[in-house]
Enzyme design. Structure first.
Site, PDB file in Angstrom:
ATOM      1  N   TYR A   1      -1.562  -0.692  11.155  1.00  0.00           N
ATOM      2  CA  TYR A   1      -1.825  -1.326   9.847  1.00  0.00           C
ATOM      3  C   TYR A   1      -0.661  -1.076   8.895  1.00  0.00           C
ATOM      4  CZ  TYR A   1      -3.412  -1.490   4.982  1.00  0.00           C
ATOM      5  OH  TYR A   1      -3.491  -1.721   3.614  1.00  0.00           O
TER       6      TYR A   1
ATOM      7  N   THR B   1       0.828  -1.213   0.000  1.00  0.00           N
ATOM      8  CA  THR B   1       0.000   0.000   0.000  1.00  0.00           C
ATOM      9  C   THR B   1       0.860   1.259   0.000  1.00  0.00           C
ATOM     10  OG1 THR B   1      -1.436   1.309   1.451  1.00  0.00           O
ATOM     11  CG2 THR B   1      -0.180  -0.398   2.521  1.00  0.00           C
ATOM     12  N   ASP B   2       0.301   2.347  -0.506  1.00  0.00           N
ATOM     13  CA  ASP B   2       1.020   3.633  -0.448  1.00  0.00           C
ATOM     14  C   ASP B   2       1.158   4.125   0.993  1.00  0.00           C
ATOM     15  OD1 ASP B   2      -1.657   4.329   0.023  1.00  0.00           O
ATOM     16  OD2 ASP B   2      -1.623   6.089  -1.274  1.00  0.00           O
ATOM     17  N   GLU B   3       0.380   3.518   1.916  1.00  0.00           N
ATOM     18  CA  GLU B   3       0.422   3.990   3.313  1.00  0.00           C
ATOM     19  C   GLU B   3       1.774   3.700   3.970  1.00  0.00           C
ATOM     20  OE1 GLU B   3      -3.116   3.516   5.643  1.00  0.00           O
ATOM     21  OE2 GLU B   3      -4.381   3.479   3.865  1.00  0.00           O
TER      22      GLU B   3
ATOM     23  N   LYS C   1       2.223  -3.595   7.199  1.00  0.00           N
ATOM     24  CA  LYS C   1       2.439  -3.746   5.753  1.00  0.00           C
ATOM     25  C   LYS C   1       3.891  -3.415   5.384  1.00  0.00           C
ATOM     26  CE  LYS C   1      -0.367  -4.570   3.023  1.00  0.00           C
ATOM     27  NZ  LYS C   1      -0.884  -5.883   2.515  1.00  0.00           N
TER      28      LYS C   1
HETATM   29  P1  NAD Z   1     -10.314  -6.688   2.520  1.00  0.00           P
HETATM   30  O1  NAD Z   1     -10.234  -6.336   3.956  1.00  0.00           O
HETATM   31  O2  NAD Z   1     -11.529  -6.333   1.748  1.00  0.00           O
HETATM   32  O3  NAD Z   1     -10.096  -8.259   2.328  1.00  0.00           O
HETATM   33  C1  NAD Z   1      -9.088  -8.974   2.979  1.00  0.00           C
HETATM   34  C2  NAD Z   1      -9.315 -10.452   2.684  1.00  0.00           C
HETATM   35  O4  NAD Z   1      -8.252 -11.189   3.321  1.00  0.00           O
HETATM   36  C3  NAD Z   1     -10.629 -10.994   3.268  1.00  0.00           C
HETATM   37  O5  NAD Z   1     -11.265 -11.817   2.327  1.00  0.00           O
HETATM   38  C4  NAD Z   1     -10.190 -11.798   4.484  1.00  0.00           C
HETATM   39  O6  NAD Z   1     -11.058 -12.860   4.795  1.00  0.00           O
HETATM   40  C5  NAD Z   1      -8.821 -12.287   4.019  1.00  0.00           C
HETATM   41  N1  NAD Z   1      -7.926 -12.608   5.150  1.00  0.00           N
HETATM   42  C6  NAD Z   1      -7.675 -11.856   6.258  1.00  0.00           C
HETATM   43  N2  NAD Z   1      -6.813 -12.495   7.079  1.00  0.00           N
HETATM   44  C7  NAD Z   1      -6.486 -13.658   6.451  1.00  0.00           C
HETATM   45  C8  NAD Z   1      -5.631 -14.738   6.780  1.00  0.00           C
HETATM   46  N3  NAD Z   1      -4.927 -14.751   7.933  1.00  0.00           N
HETATM   47  N4  NAD Z   1      -5.513 -15.762   5.910  1.00  0.00           N
HETATM   48  C9  NAD Z   1      -6.231 -15.783   4.749  1.00  0.00           C
HETATM   49  N5  NAD Z   1      -7.083 -14.796   4.403  1.00  0.00           N
HETATM   50  C10 NAD Z   1      -7.200 -13.741   5.233  1.00  0.00           C
HETATM   51  O7  NAD Z   1      -9.002  -6.055   1.869  1.00  0.00           O
HETATM   52  P2  NAD Z   1      -8.794  -5.306   0.481  1.00  0.00           P
HETATM   53  O8  NAD Z   1      -9.235  -3.913   0.626  1.00  0.00           O
HETATM   54  O9  NAD Z   1      -9.318  -6.147  -0.611  1.00  0.00           O
HETATM   55  O10 NAD Z   1      -7.203  -5.288   0.416  1.00  0.00           O
HETATM   56  C11 NAD Z   1      -6.483  -6.327  -0.218  1.00  0.00           C
HETATM   57  C12 NAD Z   1      -5.009  -6.021  -0.150  1.00  0.00           C
HETATM   58  O11 NAD Z   1      -4.725  -4.771  -0.781  1.00  0.00           O
HETATM   59  C13 NAD Z   1      -4.479  -5.903   1.275  1.00  0.00           C
HETATM   60  O12 NAD Z   1      -3.216  -6.511   1.330  1.00  0.00           O
HETATM   61  C14 NAD Z   1      -4.370  -4.404   1.500  1.00  0.00           C
HETATM   62  O13 NAD Z   1      -3.346  -4.099   2.426  1.00  0.00           O
HETATM   63  C15 NAD Z   1      -4.026  -3.916   0.101  1.00  0.00           C
HETATM   64  N6  NAD Z   1      -4.455  -2.548  -0.197  1.00  0.00           N
HETATM   65  C16 NAD Z   1      -5.760  -2.194  -0.100  1.00  0.00           C
HETATM   66  C17 NAD Z   1      -6.151  -0.906  -0.429  1.00  0.00           C
HETATM   67  C18 NAD Z   1      -7.596  -0.473  -0.383  1.00  0.00           C
HETATM   68  O14 NAD Z   1      -7.881   0.697  -0.640  1.00  0.00           O
HETATM   69  N7  NAD Z   1      -8.545  -1.339  -0.105  1.00  0.00           N
HETATM   70  C19 NAD Z   1      -5.197   0.035  -0.841  1.00  0.00           C
HETATM   71  C20 NAD Z   1      -3.857  -0.365  -0.903  1.00  0.00           C
HETATM   72  C21 NAD Z   1      -3.504  -1.664  -0.591  1.00  0.00           C
HETATM   73  P1  TYD Z   2     -10.388   4.708   4.869  1.00  0.00           P
HETATM   74  O1  TYD Z   2     -11.400   4.295   3.860  1.00  0.00           O
HETATM   75  O2  TYD Z   2     -10.459   4.149   6.239  1.00  0.00           O
HETATM   76  O3  TYD Z   2      -8.959   4.432   4.210  1.00  0.00           O
HETATM   77  P2  TYD Z   2      -7.465   4.845   4.741  1.00  0.00           P
HETATM   78  O4  TYD Z   2      -7.560   5.397   6.099  1.00  0.00           O
HETATM   79  O5  TYD Z   2      -6.758   3.542   4.713  1.00  0.00           O
HETATM   80  O6  TYD Z   2      -6.970   5.826   3.745  1.00  0.00           O
HETATM   81  O7  TYD Z   2     -10.415   6.287   5.016  1.00  0.00           O
HETATM   82  C1  TYD Z   2     -10.253   7.150   3.889  1.00  0.00           C
HETATM   83  C2  TYD Z   2     -10.236   8.572   4.399  1.00  0.00           C
HETATM   84  O8  TYD Z   2     -11.542   8.877   4.947  1.00  0.00           O
HETATM   85  C3  TYD Z   2      -9.250   8.789   5.536  1.00  0.00           C
HETATM   86  O9  TYD Z   2      -8.688  10.101   5.429  1.00  0.00           O
HETATM   87  C4  TYD Z   2     -10.114   8.700   6.774  1.00  0.00           C
HETATM   88  C5  TYD Z   2     -11.452   9.249   6.330  1.00  0.00           C
HETATM   89  N1  TYD Z   2     -12.637   8.689   7.010  1.00  0.00           N
HETATM   90  C6  TYD Z   2     -13.603   9.538   7.557  1.00  0.00           C
HETATM   91  O10 TYD Z   2     -13.485  10.776   7.496  1.00  0.00           O
HETATM   92  N2  TYD Z   2     -14.677   8.973   8.176  1.00  0.00           N
HETATM   93  C7  TYD Z   2     -14.840   7.628   8.289  1.00  0.00           C
HETATM   94  O11 TYD Z   2     -15.854   7.176   8.899  1.00  0.00           O
HETATM   95  C8  TYD Z   2     -13.859   6.753   7.719  1.00  0.00           C
HETATM   96  C9  TYD Z   2     -14.001   5.269   7.816  1.00  0.00           C
HETATM   97  C10 TYD Z   2     -12.773   7.339   7.076  1.00  0.00           C
END
Ligand code: NAD
Ligand code: TYD
Length: 337
Positions: free
Chosen positions: A148, A123-125, A152
């Site tokens: 988190y 992630t970019d985080e 990562k």
């Molecule tokens: P999500 O939370 O929607 O899904 C996570 C999935 O992983 C779920 O299906 C869960 O059951 C499974 N899981 C959790 N723990 C597990 C374990 N111990 N063993 C097997 N499966 C397990 O997540 P997402 O938003 O789809 O993110 C997917 C990936 O992308 C993650 O690695 C996250 O860090 C990365 N990512 C997400 C975002 C975003 O905006 N959603 C941005 C950047 C990176």
């Molecule tokens: P989020 O979807 O939790 O992603 P991340 O924190 O990983 O970027 O949040 C996106 C942005 O929205 C972040 O700046 C936090 C803000 N946010 C709110 O203002 N209210 C909320 O209830 C949530 C969940 C997030």
């Protein structure tokens, strides 16, 4: 290719499985997922009977289970993670176990089984907060702010250490915030849309002027697929949409309010998240030059389609906003004045 896709029942993983089955008829997929609160097999209902798709319930931190599932898979794409920053502030344990130990287990399996490819979805985080005008490069230092993002970042360092020490065929992707269908309603965009559809206010942290760079999930999936097939081993690739001008959270919320015909009274300014990163942004020139990748869905268009998806698919999200979700919501938001 036969792929083990971990976390395939989650948001991005399920979109990626659909992408692979649609675009690579020769590929087979094993979806390895623990089915935590964020894992949802309804995301894959339409491919359940596809002969090229199999589901295996398991935990990436449990090596015997991964070894049982791996069979003749040639590559692992690791989407599995605990992913919500706010939950990592309440209890980081699952983040340490899955995001760090789970990654280590998968790397050991890649080493033992001599797999051809391992993609770590990061992630970019991991770059932390960045000033306006700065776009992080893949070589920039990691300065994570939350449990988190620290988990990562630790996983990324493990991947790179296994590369250096054992020359494993690993690659890392770091993308910005994704949005689109199948996203669990704890994250900002689906939380906002589903709260509004339930006639509830949307919590806005602090002044709501934090900036994320929103990437439509299908654009991200195409990027991961290119990394899988064309990326250089040992390399890291950033993915992001580079919105110009940038869209702070409030602007996103205002667009959603407008689409759903709701007024400003549905904005609820609440106490800020501890350690909240103000802005994320990445330089995507490496993915563009080396992989020919470019995002194709703009935020106005993608957000509109996403809101429509949640309007149409209340059957998908209504069951999720009950039980565990409500207990979490209360804990997270009730004292947030
Ligand atoms: P999500 O939370 O929607 O899904 C996570 C999935 O992983 C779920 O299906 C869960 O059951 C499974 N899981 C959790 N723990 C597990 C374990 N111990 N063993 C097997 N499966 C397990 O997540 P997402 O938003 O789809 O993110 C997917 C990936 O992308 C993650 O690695 C996250 O860090 C990365 N990512 C997400 C975002 C975003 O905006 N959603 C941005 C950047 C990176
Ligand atoms: P989020 O979807 O939790 O992603 P991340 O924190 O990983 O970027 O949040 C996106 C942005 O929205 C972040 O700046 C936090 C803000 N946010 C709110 O203002 N209210 C909320 O209830 C949530 C969940 C997030």
């Amino acid at each position: 290719m036969k792929l083990l896709i971990t976390g395939g029942a989650g948001f991005i993983g399920s979109n990626f499985i659909h992408y692979i089955l649609k675009n690579h008829p020769e590929d087979e997929v094993v979806n390895f997922d623990k089915l935590t609160y964020a894992g949802n097999l309804a995301n894959l209902k339409d491919v359940e009977t596809d002969k090229r798709y199999k589901f295996f319930k398991g935990d990436i931190a449990d090596k015997s289970s991964v070894l049982e599932a791996i069979g003749d898979c040639e590559a692992i794409i690791n989407f599995a993670a605990d992913t919500h920053v706010d939950r990592s502030l309440l209890d980081p344990d699952a983040f340490i176990r899955t995001d760090i130990i789970g990654t280590r287990v998968l790397l050991d399996v890649v080493k033992e089984k001599k797999l051809k490819r391992y993609i770590q979805i990061s992630t970019d985080e991991v770059y932390g907060d960045v000033e306006k005008g700065i776009f992080c490069k893949e070589t920039d230092p990691l300065r994570p702010s939350s449990p988190y993002s620290a988990s990562k970042a630790a996983a990324d360092l493990l991947v790179l250490a296994y590369r250096r020490t054992w020359n494993l065929p690993v690659l890392i992707t770091r993308c910005t915030n994704n949005y689109g269908p199948n996203q669990y309603p704890e994250k900002f965009i689906p939380l906002a849309v589903t709260n509004l559809l339930q006639n509830q206010k949307v919590p806005v942290y602090g002044d709501g002027l934090q900036v994320r760079d929103w990437l439509y999930v299908e654009d991200h999936c195409r990027g991961v697929d290119l990394v899988l097939r064309k990326g250089q081993e040992g390399e890291v690739y950033n993915f992001g949409a580079n919105q110009d001008p940038e869209w702070p959270n409030l602007k996103i919320l205002e667009a959603i309010l407008k689409q759903l015909n709701k007024g400003d009274e549905f904005k609820s300014f609440v106490a800020d998240r501890a350690g909240h990163d103000r802005r994320y942004a990445v330089d995507t020139s490496k993915a563009e030059q080396e992989l020919g990748w470019r995002p194709t869905t703009g935020l106005t268009e993608g957000l509109k389609a996403t809101v429509e998806w949640y309007v149409d698919r209340q059957d998908w999200w209504h069951p999720l906003k009950s039980g565990e979700f409500l207990a979490y919501y209360k804990k997270q938001y009730q004292d947030r004045k």
